[in-house]
Motif scaffolding. Structure first.
Motif, PDB file in Angstrom:
ATOM      1  N   ARG A 115       0.821  -1.196   0.000  1.00 18.40           N
ATOM      2  CA  ARG A 115       0.000   0.000   0.000  1.00 18.40           C
ATOM      3  C   ARG A 115       0.859   1.251   0.000  1.00 18.40           C
ATOM      4  NH1 ARG A 115      -4.087  -0.725   4.808  1.00 18.40           N
ATOM      5  NH2 ARG A 115      -2.254  -1.615   5.747  1.00 18.40           N
ATOM      6  N   VAL A 116       1.946   1.212   0.743  1.00 15.91           N
ATOM      7  CA  VAL A 116       2.854   2.360   0.788  1.00 15.91           C
ATOM      8  C   VAL A 116       3.451   2.616  -0.589  1.00 15.91           C
ATOM      9  CG1 VAL A 116       5.017   3.222   1.752  1.00 15.91           C
ATOM     10  CG2 VAL A 116       3.365   2.114   3.251  1.00 15.91           C
ATOM     11  N   THR A 117       3.841   1.549  -1.278  1.00 19.68           N
ATOM     12  CA  THR A 117       4.411   1.691  -2.619  1.00 19.68           C
ATOM     13  C   THR A 117       3.392   2.274  -3.588  1.00 19.68           C
ATOM     14  OG1 THR A 117       5.864  -0.188  -2.191  1.00 19.68           O
ATOM     15  CG2 THR A 117       5.571   0.454  -4.489  1.00 19.68           C
ATOM     16  N   LEU A 118       2.147   1.802  -3.508  1.00 22.81           N
ATOM     17  CA  LEU A 118       1.093   2.337  -4.363  1.00 22.81           C
ATOM     18  C   LEU A 118       0.889   3.830  -4.099  1.00 22.81           C
ATOM     19  CD1 LEU A 118      -1.188   1.966  -6.426  1.00 22.81           C
ATOM     20  CD2 LEU A 118      -2.681   1.381  -4.514  1.00 22.81           C
ATOM     21  N   LEU A 119       0.894   4.222  -2.836  1.00 19.87           N
ATOM     22  CA  LEU A 119       0.741   5.640  -2.502  1.00 19.87           C
ATOM     23  C   LEU A 119       1.927   6.460  -3.000  1.00 19.87           C
ATOM     24  CD1 LEU A 119      -0.810   5.299   1.049  1.00 19.87           C
ATOM     25  CD2 LEU A 119      -1.910   6.260  -0.973  1.00 19.87           C
ATOM     26  N   GLU A 120       3.129   5.876  -2.950  1.00 21.91           N
ATOM     27  CA  GLU A 120       4.300   6.589  -3.472  1.00 21.91           C
ATOM     28  C   GLU A 120       4.184   6.787  -4.985  1.00 21.91           C
ATOM     29  OE1 GLU A 120       7.670   4.409  -1.974  1.00 21.91           O
ATOM     30  OE2 GLU A 120       7.411   5.255   0.024  1.00 21.91           O
ATOM     31  N   LEU A 121       3.660   5.768  -5.684  1.00 21.56           N
ATOM     32  CA  LEU A 121       3.436   5.912  -7.123  1.00 21.56           C
ATOM     33  C   LEU A 121       2.393   6.989  -7.410  1.00 21.56           C
ATOM     34  CD1 LEU A 121       3.452   2.156  -8.217  1.00 21.56           C
ATOM     35  CD2 LEU A 121       5.185   3.892  -8.726  1.00 21.56           C
ATOM     36  N   MET A 122       1.331   7.024  -6.616  1.00 24.94           N
ATOM     37  CA  MET A 122       0.318   8.070  -6.783  1.00 24.94           C
ATOM     38  C   MET A 122       0.919   9.445  -6.533  1.00 24.94           C
ATOM     39  SD  MET A 122      -3.140   6.517  -5.148  1.00 24.94           S
ATOM     40  CE  MET A 122      -4.145   7.855  -5.785  1.00 24.94           C
TER      41      MET A 122
ATOM     42  N   GLU B 114      -0.010   0.363   9.456  1.00 24.70           N
ATOM     43  CA  GLU B 114      -1.112   1.316   9.308  1.00 24.70           C
ATOM     44  C   GLU B 114      -0.617   2.748   9.474  1.00 24.70           C
ATOM     45  OE1 GLU B 114      -4.227   0.813   8.240  1.00 24.70           O
ATOM     46  OE2 GLU B 114      -3.611  -1.259   7.971  1.00 24.70           O
ATOM     47  N   ALA B 115       0.289   2.951  10.406  1.00 26.24           N
ATOM     48  CA  ALA B 115       0.842   4.290  10.621  1.00 26.24           C
ATOM     49  C   ALA B 115       1.654   4.748   9.415  1.00 26.24           C
ATOM     50  CB  ALA B 115       1.693   4.305  11.889  1.00 26.24           C
ATOM     51  N   LEU B 116       2.438   3.840   8.855  1.00 29.01           N
ATOM     52  CA  LEU B 116       3.237   4.191   7.672  1.00 29.01           C
ATOM     53  C   LEU B 116       2.339   4.529   6.486  1.00 29.01           C
ATOM     54  CD1 LEU B 116       6.050   1.494   7.962  1.00 29.01           C
ATOM     55  CD2 LEU B 116       6.122   3.880   8.706  1.00 29.01           C
TER      56      LEU B 116
END
Length: 150
Positions: A1-8, A57-59
């Protein structure tokens, strides 16, 4: 999820002009991301405990805030996000809670308190308060109603 958010984050921060179809997609994503942030924002407070320093979740919440800050820096998405119910209030409440948490324990949310000597700042929550302030400022930009709430 963190990687997806970084791509966004990369896509949102691009300076290329977007067409109306892409803007509609960004708006729907903005609604979803704002809702996720509102639900999960208190997860970051777990990071004050050394045992939860890698809480997923925090990250994810930290990355959500980064993407929302970037989205509110774009005039096309700003007005839409300014009108979302509860986003500003959630950001203000979260800022209050992180401020109190920083006073009660080691303040991991600001760079000035996280540095001891010349060591590298590596905690993922460093700068969280400044990003909350950026989001609040962006949500209040040229918006009298939101300015009145703050």
């Amino acid at each position: 999820r963190v990687t997806l958010l970084e791509l966004m984050m990369v896509k949102v921060s691009e300076k290329n002009p977007v067409n109306s179809e892409e803007m509609n997609i960004f708006m729907r994503h903005a609604d979803f991301l704002a809702g996720c942030f509102q639900e999960k924002c208190e997860a970051v407070l777990k990071l004050t405990s050394a045992a939860d320093a890698e809480d997923e979740e925090a990250l994810v919440t930290i990355r959500l805030l980064d993407v929302l800050c970037e989205m509110t820096s774009n005039n096309g998405q700003l007005e839409h996000l300014q009108a979302l119910p509860g986003l500003l209030e959630t950001a203000i409440d979260t800022l209050r809670l992180t401020h109190l948490a920083g006073k009660q324990a080691v303040n991991i949310f600001t760079a000035t308190h996280a540095m001891t000597g010349q060591e590298e700042i590596s905690h993922p929550a460093v700068g969280f308060k400044s990003h909350l302030i950026r989001l609040i400022g962006n949500l209040c930009y040229k918006n009298k109603e939101n300015q009145g709430k703050v």
